[in-house]
Scaffold this active site. Structure first.
Site: not given
Ligand code: 5GP
Length: 133
Positions: A98, A100
């Site tokens: 993903h 951001h």
């Molecule tokens: P990472 O740290 O893997 O780059 O980012 C994962 C992101 O997914 C985090 O910013 C977190 O807030 C978001 N996230 C985790 N679980 C959920 C969810 O159930 N729904 C949504 N909309 N975002 C989520």
């Protein structure tokens, strides 16, 4: 086990969807760095940036740019952080690719807190050799 994003894609977990097509979906991050913080998520689960086919990544970047432009237009964002956490060591929590897209405003104090260092004598040249493409 399905990632949280697969559950969102399948509709098993609710989300605020901003966009979707055959390759990716865009949702609001549940814990935004700034309100409007969006995630461009590949429909198919590629664990990391390193695993995704280039065509899919290019398409996701194109969509991330549209999100950036929309945040500037609709939220008056003055800038954005476009970020991929790549593998757990970098802080990646969800092993499903993903991007951001975080709206930013001058002086909002939200700069990702990465402490920066310096190179010792000759070190930059060594790293330059190690990393030369
Ligand atoms: P990472 O740290 O893997 O780059 O980012 C994962 C992101 O997914 C985090 O910013 C977190 O807030 C978001 N996230 C985790 N679980 C959920 C969810 O159930 N729904 C949504 N909309 N975002 C989520």
């Amino acid at each position: 086990m399905a990632t949280v994003f697969e559950m969102i894609i399948n509709g098993d977990i609710p989300s605020t969807r901003l966009y979707e097509d055959d390759e990716c979906i865009v949702i609001l991050d549940i814990n935004p760095v700034q309100k409007g913080h969006a995630l461009v998520i590949s429909r198919k689960c590629y664990p990391t940036f390193t695993d995704v086919p280039m065509e899919t990544l290019s398409h996701m970047m194109e969509i991330a740019r549209k999100v950036d432009m929309k945040q500037r237009e609709a939220l008056h964002a003055e800038g954005t952080n476009i970020m991929i956490n790549n593998s757990p060591a970098s802080g990646q929590e969800v092993p499903h690719l993903h991007i951001h897209v975080i709206p930013r405003y001058a002086g909002d104090g939200k700069t990702p807190a990465m402490s920066k260092g310096t190179y010792g004598e000759g070190e930059a040249a060594e790293y330059g050799k190690l990393l030369h493409l």
